[in-house]
Motif scaffolding. Structure first.
Motif, short mmCIF file in Angstrom:
data_model
loop_
_atom_site.label_atom_id
_atom_site.label_comp_id
_atom_site.label_asym_id
_atom_site.label_seq_id
_atom_site.Cartn_x
_atom_site.Cartn_y
_atom_site.Cartn_z
N UNK A 71 0.85 -1.20 0.00
CA UNK A 71 0.00 0.00 0.00
C UNK A 71 0.89 1.25 0.00
N UNK A 72 1.89 1.22 -0.88
CA UNK A 72 2.77 2.39 -1.00
C UNK A 72 2.27 3.27 -2.16
N UNK A 73 2.96 4.38 -2.49
CA UNK A 73 2.46 5.25 -3.57
C UNK A 73 2.36 4.51 -4.92
N UNK A 74 1.39 4.95 -5.73
CA UNK A 74 1.06 4.27 -6.99
C UNK A 74 2.27 3.96 -7.86
N UNK A 75 3.17 4.93 -7.99
CA UNK A 75 4.29 4.78 -8.93
C UNK A 75 5.23 3.66 -8.51
N UNK A 76 5.14 3.20 -7.25
CA UNK A 76 6.02 2.14 -6.76
C UNK A 76 5.35 0.76 -6.81
N UNK A 77 4.07 0.71 -7.17
CA UNK A 77 3.33 -0.55 -7.07
C UNK A 77 3.99 -1.69 -7.84
N UNK A 78 4.26 -1.45 -9.13
CA UNK A 78 4.74 -2.56 -9.96
C UNK A 78 6.13 -3.01 -9.51
N UNK A 79 7.04 -2.06 -9.30
CA UNK A 79 8.41 -2.48 -8.94
C UNK A 79 8.40 -3.23 -7.61
#
Ligand code: NAD
Length: 349
Positions: A71-79
């Motif tokens: 549940x971190x910021x969107x831009x980090x989801x995939x990595x």
């Protein structure tokens, strides 16, 4: 008895803490670690009595969780999800599944190649009233689904936009909020073939949209509209109408989705169904109203229970990365349609 599943939390902000609250209520799982570089996270981990890590890779290596909630910021989801998959750990990944379709394709391929499941947090699908609505549509209670009217009309307080990134391009209500409605519309009404859209920032004047009007053509032939705004004093939205989250004072008698077919109509979340007594009747006959029943239920907690079953290999994700990728592709098509003034087709993930 099976021992509780050891779940770690990556990203312990507003949403991560909500997941933690629900986790505390379940005997079949327990929090085992928190990874979050933010200033409050170490204290929160101490409060929860679990090891704290600033870095999620260190956490995966040292705490060795059996499952992870991201549940971190969107831009980090995939990595982040790719790191979990590489460590062989099933993931409950908050929505949106990612921010670019290409990175989502990479995630889908990694999950499929490794067999490590990813469940994406479009939690409304876990609400029993949505399951019941889907059942009614699939049983043919509405006949041929013909028109779909969806509303997401709320007033976000001005203070919501004190946080800078929320005012910037790409972070608007389409990706933050309407993505939930679009995911439900896909879930209930099928895939969308084509969209047209107009967006506006006329009320707030920020770089991203505060209002949108979207036309949808579903593959099954139904036509739909979704109008949304986060700058209106209005009662029509899943948040206010469904009662799913008590932080939003409820407008229990107001619908946010109206589905109409050749044999009947359904209002959501009330699950009132209208139909004629006999086939072939028309507008001069009384239209009968039925209150459909459904079990009340907490969508986030049900999602967590489902995730535990997924992590244990007992269930397939209700919303896989590929499925959530199609919802993201729909948002992307709406954005392109609004920019170009042309009808656009969502990409297939
Ligand atoms: N399902 C829903 O209805 C719903 C509702 C709200 C938010 N969300 C989603 O949840 C996610 C988090 O939103 P939020 O409102 O909790 O935001 P938030 O800013 O409150 O929390 C994000 C947390 O991530 C942490 N973080 C930043 N970089 C990190 C990293 N590298 N590793 C680990 N943690 C890191 C931050 O320190 C913060 O604690 C978003 O993707 C958002 O879209 C979903």
């Amino acid at each position: 008895m099976t021992s509780p599943l050891r779940i770690a939390l990556i990203g312990a902000g507003v949403m991560g803490r909500q997941h933690h609250q629900h986790l505390q209520a379940l005997a079949e799982a327990q929090l085992c670690a928190i990874a979050d570089p933010g200033p409050q996270a170490a204290d929160f981990a101490a409060e929860c009595g679990v090891p704290y890590f600033a870095d999620h890779l260190q956490m995966l290596e040292q705490a060795r969780p059996e499952a992870v909630i991201v549940a971190n910021p969107n831009a980090l989801h995939v990595s982040t999800a790719l790191d979990c998959i590489a460590a062989g750990v099933p993931v409950l990944l908050e929505k949106p599944v990612g921010v670019h379709l290409d990175e989502v394709r990479e995630l889908v391929a990694a999950s499929e190649r490794s067999g490590v499941p990813v469940l994406v947090g479009h939690h409304r699908r876990h609400n029993p009233l949505i399951a019941r609505a889907r059942e009614l549509i699939e049983q043919g209670s509405l006949g041929r689904l013909t028109t779909v009217t969806a509303l997401w009309q709320v007033q976000k307080p001005d203070s919501y936009y004190d946080i800078a990134w929320r005012r910037e391009a790409g972070a608007g209500m389409l990706l933050t909020n309407l993505i939930h409605d679009l995911d439900l519309l896909r879930h209930l009404c099928g895939e969308v073939r084509q969209v047209q859209a107009i967006t506006s920032n006329g009320v707030r004047g920020f770089a991203n949209e505060d209002s949108a009007a979207v036309l949808l053509q579903f593959e099954g032939g139904a036509l739909g509209s979704l109008t949304g705004s986060d700058a209106v004093a209005a009662p029509w939205s899943w948040e206010l109408d469904s009662g799913e989250n008590p932080v939003y004072p409820r407008q229990a008698d107001q619908p946010c989705y109206l589905l109409a077919g050749t044999r009947g109509a359904l209002s959501i979340p009330q699950l009132k169904r209208w139909h004629y007594a006999e086939d072939g009747a028309g507008w001069h006959q009384p239209l009968l109203q039925v209150q459909e029943g459904f079990d009340a239920g907490e969508a986030l907690r049900r999602q967590l229970r489902h995730f535990i079953a997924v992590a244990r290999g007992q269930a397939q994700p209700l919303i896989s990365a590929a499925d959530a990728g199609r919802t993201l592709a729909l948002v992307e098509a709406i954005r392109q349609a609004a920019e170009s003034g042309q009808a656009c087709n969502p990409e297939i993930i």
